[in-house]
Design a protein around this motif. Structure first.
Motif, PDB file in Angstrom:
ATOM      1  N   TYR A  93       0.792  -1.234   0.000  1.00  0.00           N
ATOM      2  CA  TYR A  93       0.000   0.000   0.000  1.00  0.00           C
ATOM      3  C   TYR A  93       0.826   1.287   0.000  1.00  0.00           C
ATOM      4  O   TYR A  93       0.252   2.373  -0.107  1.00  0.00           O
ATOM      5  N   ARG A  94       2.138   1.202   0.119  1.00  0.00           N
ATOM      6  CA  ARG A  94       2.945   2.415   0.163  1.00  0.00           C
ATOM      7  C   ARG A  94       4.025   2.374  -0.924  1.00  0.00           C
ATOM      8  O   ARG A  94       4.393   1.297  -1.402  1.00  0.00           O
ATOM      9  N   PRO A  95       4.573   3.550  -1.314  1.00  0.00           N
ATOM     10  CA  PRO A  95       5.584   3.594  -2.387  1.00  0.00           C
ATOM     11  C   PRO A  95       6.855   2.823  -2.030  1.00  0.00           C
ATOM     12  O   PRO A  95       7.105   2.499  -0.862  1.00  0.00           O
ATOM     13  N   PHE A  96       7.650   2.580  -3.063  1.00  0.00           N
ATOM     14  CA  PHE A  96       8.874   1.799  -2.889  1.00  0.00           C
ATOM     15  C   PHE A  96       9.831   2.479  -1.908  1.00  0.00           C
ATOM     16  O   PHE A  96      10.502   1.809  -1.124  1.00  0.00           O
ATOM     17  N   ARG A  97       9.901   3.809  -1.964  1.00  0.00           N
ATOM     18  CA  ARG A  97      10.824   4.512  -1.063  1.00  0.00           C
ATOM     19  C   ARG A  97      10.462   4.269   0.396  1.00  0.00           C
ATOM     20  O   ARG A  97      11.332   4.040   1.243  1.00  0.00           O
ATOM     21  N   THR A  98       9.164   4.318   0.705  1.00  0.00           N
ATOM     22  CA  THR A  98       8.729   4.059   2.078  1.00  0.00           C
ATOM     23  C   THR A  98       9.044   2.622   2.485  1.00  0.00           C
ATOM     24  O   THR A  98       9.483   2.355   3.611  1.00  0.00           O
ATOM     25  N   THR A  99       8.820   1.684   1.561  1.00  0.00           N
ATOM     26  CA  THR A  99       9.140   0.281   1.842  1.00  0.00           C
ATOM     27  C   THR A  99      10.633   0.109   2.140  1.00  0.00           C
ATOM     28  O   THR A  99      11.016  -0.648   3.042  1.00  0.00           O
ATOM     29  N   LEU A 100      11.473   0.830   1.404  1.00  0.00           N
ATOM     30  CA  LEU A 100      12.914   0.736   1.620  1.00  0.00           C
ATOM     31  C   LEU A 100      13.309   1.282   2.993  1.00  0.00           C
ATOM     32  O   LEU A 100      14.157   0.708   3.692  1.00  0.00           O
ATOM     33  N   VAL A 101      12.658   2.374   3.404  1.00  0.00           N
ATOM     34  CA  VAL A 101      12.947   2.945   4.727  1.00  0.00           C
ATOM     35  C   VAL A 101      12.543   1.960   5.828  1.00  0.00           C
ATOM     36  O   VAL A 101      13.300   1.729   6.789  1.00  0.00           O
ATOM     37  N   ILE A 102      11.370   1.372   5.706  1.00  0.00           N
ATOM     38  CA  ILE A 102      10.911   0.399   6.706  1.00  0.00           C
ATOM     39  C   ILE A 102      11.836  -0.810   6.734  1.00  0.00           C
ATOM     40  O   ILE A 102      12.128  -1.373   7.803  1.00  0.00           O
ATOM     41  N   PHE A 103      12.315  -1.219   5.572  1.00  0.00           N
ATOM     42  CA  PHE A 103      13.265  -2.334   5.518  1.00  0.00           C
ATOM     43  C   PHE A 103      14.531  -1.985   6.308  1.00  0.00           C
ATOM     44  O   PHE A 103      15.059  -2.805   7.065  1.00  0.00           O
ATOM     45  N   GLY A 104      15.022  -0.757   6.134  1.00  0.00           N
ATOM     46  CA  GLY A 104      16.209  -0.337   6.882  1.00  0.00           C
ATOM     47  C   GLY A 104      15.967  -0.278   8.374  1.00  0.00           C
ATOM     48  O   GLY A 104      16.824  -0.695   9.178  1.00  0.00           O
ATOM     49  N   ALA A 154      16.599 -13.943   8.497  1.00  0.00           N
ATOM     50  CA  ALA A 154      15.695 -12.805   8.692  1.00  0.00           C
ATOM     51  C   ALA A 154      15.707 -11.869   7.487  1.00  0.00           C
ATOM     52  O   ALA A 154      14.645 -11.446   6.997  1.00  0.00           O
ATOM     53  N   ILE A 155      16.891 -11.546   6.980  1.00  0.00           N
ATOM     54  CA  ILE A 155      16.980 -10.644   5.824  1.00  0.00           C
ATOM     55  C   ILE A 155      16.376 -11.295   4.588  1.00  0.00           C
ATOM     56  O   ILE A 155      15.714 -10.633   3.775  1.00  0.00           O
ATOM     57  N   LEU A 156      16.576 -12.603   4.444  1.00  0.00           N
ATOM     58  CA  LEU A 156      15.980 -13.308   3.306  1.00  0.00           C
ATOM     59  C   LEU A 156      14.455 -13.240   3.355  1.00  0.00           C
ATOM     60  O   LEU A 156      13.796 -12.996   2.335  1.00  0.00           O
ATOM     61  N   ILE A 157      13.891 -13.455   4.541  1.00  0.00           N
ATOM     62  CA  ILE A 157      12.432 -13.382   4.687  1.00  0.00           C
ATOM     63  C   ILE A 157      11.926 -11.961   4.431  1.00  0.00           C
ATOM     64  O   ILE A 157      10.911 -11.748   3.754  1.00  0.00           O
ATOM     65  N   TYR A 158      12.655 -10.947   4.958  1.00  0.00           N
ATOM     66  CA  TYR A 158      12.267  -9.553   4.716  1.00  0.00           C
ATOM     67  C   TYR A 158      12.249  -9.246   3.211  1.00  0.00           C
ATOM     68  O   TYR A 158      11.315  -8.631   2.703  1.00  0.00           O
ATOM     69  N   CYS A 159      13.297  -9.677   2.514  1.00  0.00           N
ATOM     70  CA  CYS A 159      13.379  -9.409   1.079  1.00  0.00           C
ATOM     71  C   CYS A 159      12.249 -10.106   0.312  1.00  0.00           C
ATOM     72  O   CYS A 159      11.659  -9.534  -0.615  1.00  0.00           O
ATOM     73  N   ALA A 160      11.955 -11.351   0.695  1.00  0.00           N
ATOM     74  CA  ALA A 160      10.889 -12.086   0.020  1.00  0.00           C
ATOM     75  C   ALA A 160       9.537 -11.399   0.214  1.00  0.00           C
ATOM     76  O   ALA A 160       8.751 -11.247  -0.729  1.00  0.00           O
ATOM     77  N   LEU A 161       9.259 -10.966   1.460  1.00  0.00           N
ATOM     78  CA  LEU A 161       7.989 -10.290   1.734  1.00  0.00           C
ATOM     79  C   LEU A 161       7.899  -8.957   0.996  1.00  0.00           C
ATOM     80  O   LEU A 161       6.864  -8.626   0.410  1.00  0.00           O
ATOM     81  N   ALA A 162       8.964  -8.173   1.029  1.00  0.00           N
ATOM     82  CA  ALA A 162       8.964  -6.885   0.338  1.00  0.00           C
ATOM     83  C   ALA A 162       8.790  -7.073  -1.171  1.00  0.00           C
ATOM     84  O   ALA A 162       8.027  -6.346  -1.818  1.00  0.00           O
ATOM     85  N   GLY A 163       9.476  -8.059  -1.731  1.00  0.00           N
ATOM     86  CA  GLY A 163       9.335  -8.321  -3.163  1.00  0.00           C
ATOM     87  C   GLY A 163       7.930  -8.749  -3.539  1.00  0.00           C
ATOM     88  O   GLY A 163       7.366  -8.284  -4.541  1.00  0.00           O
ATOM     89  N   TRP A 164       7.341  -9.625  -2.734  1.00  0.00           N
ATOM     90  CA  TRP A 164       5.976 -10.078  -2.997  1.00  0.00           C
ATOM     91  C   TRP A 164       4.989  -8.917  -2.883  1.00  0.00           C
ATOM     92  O   TRP A 164       4.086  -8.770  -3.713  1.00  0.00           O
ATOM     93  N   GLY A 165       5.171  -8.081  -1.878  1.00  0.00           N
ATOM     94  CA  GLY A 165       4.290  -6.934  -1.715  1.00  0.00           C
ATOM     95  C   GLY A 165       4.400  -5.949  -2.867  1.00  0.00           C
ATOM     96  O   GLY A 165       3.390  -5.429  -3.355  1.00  0.00           O
ATOM     97  N   LEU A 166       5.628  -5.692  -3.337  1.00  0.00           N
ATOM     98  CA  LEU A 166       5.811  -4.785  -4.467  1.00  0.00           C
ATOM     99  C   LEU A 166       5.207  -5.360  -5.743  1.00  0.00           C
ATOM    100  O   LEU A 166       4.652  -4.620  -6.570  1.00  0.00           O
ATOM    101  N   TYR A 167       5.284  -6.685  -5.908  1.00  0.00           N
ATOM    102  CA  TYR A 167       4.650  -7.316  -7.069  1.00  0.00           C
ATOM    103  C   TYR A 167       3.134  -7.137  -7.031  1.00  0.00           C
ATOM    104  O   TYR A 167       2.509  -6.783  -8.046  1.00  0.00           O
ATOM    105  N   LEU A 168       2.534  -7.382  -5.865  1.00  0.00           N
ATOM    106  CA  LEU A 168       1.083  -7.204  -5.740  1.00  0.00           C
ATOM    107  C   LEU A 168       0.688  -5.751  -5.991  1.00  0.00           C
ATOM    108  O   LEU A 168      -0.334  -5.474  -6.630  1.00  0.00           O
ATOM    109  N   ARG A 169       1.497  -4.820  -5.483  1.00  0.00           N
ATOM    110  CA  ARG A 169       1.202  -3.398  -5.703  1.00  0.00           C
ATOM    111  C   ARG A 169       1.257  -3.053  -7.192  1.00  0.00           C
ATOM    112  O   ARG A 169       0.369  -2.374  -7.714  1.00  0.00           O
TER     113      ARG A 169
END
Length: 374
Positions: free
Chosen positions: A97-108, A134-149
């Motif tokens: 639901y949020r832009p890629f930049r926001t997702t990147l900040v939350i990831f950090g 943990a980082i692998l799971i974070y990346c997988a979730l972020a990638g899946w979310g960006l695909y759905l978006r």
């Protein structure tokens, strides 16, 4: 986005949120149980459990405040195993639901939280394994979310473009109807004026001939009555034409397709129709098939008038519906093809596909496949 604009949820949103909540609870319980062996005070285990389950409850508000909840989840995750499930769901929500930049900040932010968690909860020899997973799971979730978006944005763009094309077509149709109404009303105005003029002449004759016989008076009165009655009928027709609601015209259905072909035949276009589609076709798919045939016949009348057209409409539930039109390719003009672009977008909206172009035999082919659930 749905859910971020207000508190209302659709039935699908309720199902997704309920499943997300249950899944987060299960993940949190498993993670909490596996972390019971960590060498930390017992009171911290209790706080871990309480705050972790409390964070799961906030998932019911994740659509409205995804970023705020992600920050809270990152803070709790610095020491909590029970917050794992809710944190993962919130990260996924931010990516959707949020832009890629926001997702990147939350990831950090969560990466920093992970580093603090490892320092508090784990032994040095397990740091690399824990951080890697943990980082692998974070990346997988972020990638899946960006695909759905991205997929949602693409579908919304296609819907908007199809709606604009349909609205433009409707506007042009309304303008054509208004012009036709104006012409009809102008013609009826002339007829009505003529009838009223005749009525005035006969009435004036009676006024200036008081010596007219009874038969002449009766004949003139009958003409006046008939003219007045016909003028009233003409006036009602004019008012009916002007008041006819444009927006209430019936929408065509798949069952109207043979009648559409018959109309083209009456207009002088030789059409050979192969129609074999037994069963109840979904309304939106049937209307799309109708529009494809309609556009194909319109193009044939425009570019190759009088040339034969072959139409094949076959299909069955579970196999899909195939629509094909073949006719001799005519001359194209600047601006042609907009209708075909609209058809392609309409076919994509029902998860179908459409293609068109010249064949090696010198014909123009318009073909589409539309889904037909079993």
């Amino acid at each position: 986005m749905a859910g971020s604009d207000g508190p209302k949820r659709s039935a699908r949103d309720w199902v997704v949120d309920s499943l997300s909540f249950v899944l987060a609870i299960l993940i949190s319980l498993v993670a909490y149980d596996s972390g019971r062996k960590d060498p930390i005070p017992e009171w911290l285990h209790d706080v871990d459990f309480i705050l972790g389950l409390g964070l799961c409850l906030t998932l019911w508000f994740r659509r409205r405040w995804p970023v705020q909840l992600a920050v809270v989840a990152a803070a709790i995750s610095t020491f909590s195993d029970a917050a794992a499930g809710a944190t993962l769901m919130i990260i996924l929500t931010v990516a959707i639901y949020r832009p890629f930049r926001t997702t990147l900040v939350i990831f950090g932010v969560n990466t920093v939280s992970l580093a603090i968690y490892i320092a508090i909860r784990h032994k040095p020899e397990s740091i690399q394994v824990t951080a890697g997973w943990a980082i692998l799971i974070y990346c997988a979730l972020a990638g899946w979310g960006l695909y759905l978006r991205s997929r949602r944005q693409l579908l919304q763009t296609l819907r908007d473009r199809a709606d604009r094309a349909e609205a433009m077509a409707l506007l042009q149709a309304e303008r054509g109807q208004l012009r036709a109404r104006e012409e009809i009303a102008r013609e009826m105005h002339d007829v009505l004026g003529h009838r009223l003029s005749l009525l005035s002449v006969h009435a004036g004759a009676l006024a200036y001939r008081p010596d007219a016989s009874t038969q002449e008076v009766s004949s003139a009165a009958e003409i006046i009555r008939a003219s007045a009655h016909q003028a009233l009928q003409d006036l009602r027709e004019v008012i009916g034409v002007l008041r006819a609601p444009v927006g209430e015209l019936p929408q065509p259905t798949f069952a109207d397709l043979p009648a559409l072909v018959d109309d083209s035949r009456e207009a002088g276009l030789p059409v050979d129709l192969e129609f074999d589609a037994p069963g109840n076709l979904p309304e939106h798919v049937g209307r799309t098939a109708y529009r494809i045939v309609q556009e194909g016949l319109t193009n044939a009348l425009k570019h190759a008038p009088g040339e034969p057209v072959r139409i094949k409409v076959i299909g069955a539930p579970g196999n899909g519906l195939t629509v094909e039109l073949h006719n001799p390719a005519g001359q194209t003009r600047k601006g042609d093809g907009q209708g075909l672009i609209g058809l392609s977008e309409r076919a994509q909206l029902v998860d179908g596909r459409l293609e068109h172009g010249r064949t090696p035999d010198g014909e123009f082919r318009l073909a589409a496949w539309l889904p037909w659930p079993a």
